[in-house]
Design a protein around this motif. Structure first.
Motif, short mmCIF file in Angstrom:
data_model
loop_
_atom_site.label_atom_id
_atom_site.label_comp_id
_atom_site.label_asym_id
_atom_site.label_seq_id
_atom_site.Cartn_x
_atom_site.Cartn_y
_atom_site.Cartn_z
N LEU A 76 0.83 -1.20 0.00
CA LEU A 76 0.00 0.00 0.00
C LEU A 76 0.87 1.26 0.00
N GLY A 77 0.44 2.25 -0.76
CA GLY A 77 1.08 3.55 -0.68
C GLY A 77 0.58 4.28 0.56
N GLN A 78 1.10 5.48 0.76
CA GLN A 78 0.78 6.20 1.99
C GLN A 78 -0.71 6.50 2.10
N SER A 79 -1.34 6.97 1.04
CA SER A 79 -2.76 7.32 1.11
C SER A 79 -3.62 6.08 1.32
N GLN A 80 -3.26 4.96 0.64
CA GLN A 80 -4.01 3.72 0.84
C GLN A 80 -3.85 3.20 2.26
N LEU A 101 -6.00 2.31 7.72
CA LEU A 101 -5.83 2.61 9.15
C LEU A 101 -7.08 3.30 9.70
N GLN A 102 -7.66 4.18 8.90
CA GLN A 102 -8.84 4.92 9.34
C GLN A 102 -10.01 3.97 9.62
N THR A 103 -10.23 3.02 8.74
CA THR A 103 -11.35 2.08 8.94
C THR A 103 -11.10 1.17 10.14
N VAL A 104 -9.85 0.76 10.32
CA VAL A 104 -9.51 -0.09 11.46
C VAL A 104 -9.73 0.67 12.76
N ILE A 105 -9.25 1.90 12.82
CA ILE A 105 -9.40 2.71 14.03
C ILE A 105 -10.87 2.98 14.33
N GLN A 106 -11.66 3.24 13.28
CA GLN A 106 -13.08 3.50 13.48
C GLN A 106 -13.78 2.29 14.11
N ASP A 107 -13.48 1.10 13.59
CA ASP A 107 -14.09 -0.11 14.14
C ASP A 107 -13.61 -0.37 15.56
N LEU A 108 -12.35 -0.08 15.82
CA LEU A 108 -11.81 -0.28 17.17
C LEU A 108 -12.48 0.68 18.16
N ALA A 109 -12.67 1.92 17.74
CA ALA A 109 -13.33 2.90 18.60
C ALA A 109 -14.76 2.45 18.91
N ASP A 110 -15.47 1.95 17.90
CA ASP A 110 -16.84 1.47 18.10
C ASP A 110 -16.86 0.30 19.08
N ALA A 111 -15.91 -0.63 18.91
CA ALA A 111 -15.86 -1.81 19.79
C ALA A 111 -15.56 -1.41 21.23
N LEU A 112 -14.64 -0.47 21.42
CA LEU A 112 -14.28 -0.04 22.78
C LEU A 112 -15.41 0.73 23.44
N SER A 113 -16.21 1.45 22.65
CA SER A 113 -17.33 2.18 23.24
C SER A 113 -18.38 1.22 23.79
N LYS A 114 -18.48 0.03 23.19
CA LYS A 114 -19.44 -0.97 23.64
C LYS A 114 -18.89 -1.79 24.81
N LYS A 115 -17.59 -2.01 24.80
CA LYS A 115 -16.97 -2.77 25.89
C LYS A 115 -15.59 -2.15 26.18
N ASN A 116 -15.53 -1.38 27.25
CA ASN A 116 -14.29 -0.70 27.62
C ASN A 116 -13.21 -1.72 27.98
N VAL A 117 -11.96 -1.33 27.78
CA VAL A 117 -10.82 -2.14 28.18
C VAL A 117 -10.02 -1.36 29.22
N THR A 118 -9.81 -1.98 30.38
CA THR A 118 -9.04 -1.35 31.45
C THR A 118 -7.62 -1.89 31.44
N VAL A 119 -6.65 -0.99 31.40
CA VAL A 119 -5.25 -1.37 31.26
C VAL A 119 -4.43 -0.79 32.41
N ILE A 120 -3.62 -1.62 33.04
CA ILE A 120 -2.69 -1.14 34.06
C ILE A 120 -1.51 -0.48 33.38
N ARG A 121 -1.22 0.75 33.76
CA ARG A 121 -0.09 1.48 33.19
C ARG A 121 1.17 1.23 33.99
N ASN A 122 2.29 1.31 33.33
CA ASN A 122 3.59 1.13 33.99
C ASN A 122 4.04 2.47 34.58
N ILE A 123 3.22 2.94 35.49
CA ILE A 123 3.47 4.23 36.14
C ILE A 123 3.39 4.01 37.64
#
Length: 325
Positions: A181-185, A190-212
């Motif tokens: 894929l070229g840069q625009s492709q 990436l845009q479609t993947v992120i959109q689906d990921l955002a939709d999935a996380l809005s339905k079921k949140n993921v809690t992550v322990i940070r290394n802080i």
């Protein structure tokens, strides 16, 4: 709360908490009740699975009166009292060693998606970083690495925490193949993947322990309250002071000794951040310059006072030490 933002679990969420889960019918052993205790704690901590270290520390403390696992707990109040004790003990553990978490709900990803310029810059930056051979082409399967590069700070859960979810989205969009894929492709995919990921996380949140790590003065206060431990720490510091300065010490040398003992004193490592530097500056601003000829008694008294100031400052303004950066 925005993705990538942090929440500190310091035990207050568990104190005086009403029990949410049903109790077992009939008598049970400690071995049978412990998983319910852990589930009850998780229910009050955003669904988080407790780290093994925290669970082990709680059980070790509760075993002080015998082997908890072999004890029997009758139906009703006996079980409820045990679960409450577990939550209070865990709260005390988290007071000393708070957990820092991020709750990923898709919000941060949508922020990038809603601003075309921000997303374009993000996609370009990711493409450039991943195109190590400077070919102007990337295979579809590099989308996974793009998500890894984005990380929790941008709202993407780690693959170790959400492998099934992320793999499913990537597979749905064919982002596992070798097609170039070229840069625009690449940006479009990436845009479609992120959109689906955002939709999935809005339905079921993921809690992550940070290394802080949160340094809030709690452990230092325990050192100050333990006369034997405090005496041992102060004597060790005086021996170093007496050996290295030989009566020619100053405030800077005293500060250097305390900074070198930071891990032992549960102080933040010096110069790890602007906040840490400011903390040390504020504390030592109140220390007299006339420290060169401190005798043993005066030294111990001075250092104890300094540590008390550190404890008070950290309680009011905890320091976050980020091991992820």
């Amino acid at each position: 709360m925005a993705d990538g933002g942090i929440t500190v679990l310091d035990g207050t969420q568990l104190l005086n908490a009403d029990l949410r889960l049903p109790l077992p019918n009939g008598a049970v052993t400690g071995s049978q009740l412990i998983p319910l205790c852990e589930s009850e704690a998780s229910a009050h901590l955003f669904g988080l699975s407790l780290p093994v270290s925290a669970k082990s520390a709680v059980i070790q403390r509760l075993n002080g009166n015998g082997d908890l696992r072999s004890k029997e707990f009758g139906e009703g109040e006996s079980q409820k009292a045990m679960i409450k004790e577990y939550l209070v003990t865990l709260a005390d553990e988290l007071k000393d060693d708070p957990l820092v978490i991020s709750i990923l709900d898709g919000h941060a990803l949508r922020v990038f998606m809603d601003d075309e310029d921000d997303f374009a810059m993000l996609a370009e930056s990711l493409f450039t970083d991943l195109d190590v051979d400077d070919r102007g082409k990337l295979s579809k399967n590099e989308i996974q690495n793009a998500l890894v590069h984005m990380g929790v700070g941008m709202g993407v859960p780690p693959f170790s925490e959400s492998r099934d979810l992320l793999d499913s989205i990537l597979k749905e969009h064919g982002a596992e193949g070798e097609e170039q894929l070229g840069q625009s492709q690449f940006a479009e995919l990436l845009q479609t993947v992120i959109q689906d990921l955002a939709d999935a996380l809005s339905k079921k949140n993921v809690t992550v322990i940070r290394n802080i790590k949160v340094i809030n003065g709690s452990k230092l206060k325990k050192i100050l309250a333990d006369e034997n431990l405090l005496s041992s720490v102060l004597e060790s510091m005086f021996q170093e002071w007496d050996t290295t300065t030989r009566g020619a010490g100053n405030k800077e040398k005293l500060r250097a000794i305390i900074e070198s003992k930071a891990p032992e004193l549960s102080l933040p490592p010096s110069e790890t951040s602007e906040a840490t530097v400011l903390l040390y500056d504020q504390v030592f601003e109140n220390v007299s310059e006339e420290t060169g000829s401190l005798n043993r008694f005066a030294f111990l008294k001075t250092v104890k006072t300094i540590l008390e100031m550190f404890a008070d400052q950290l309680e009011a303004n905890p320091i976050f030490v980020d091991f992820e950066s």
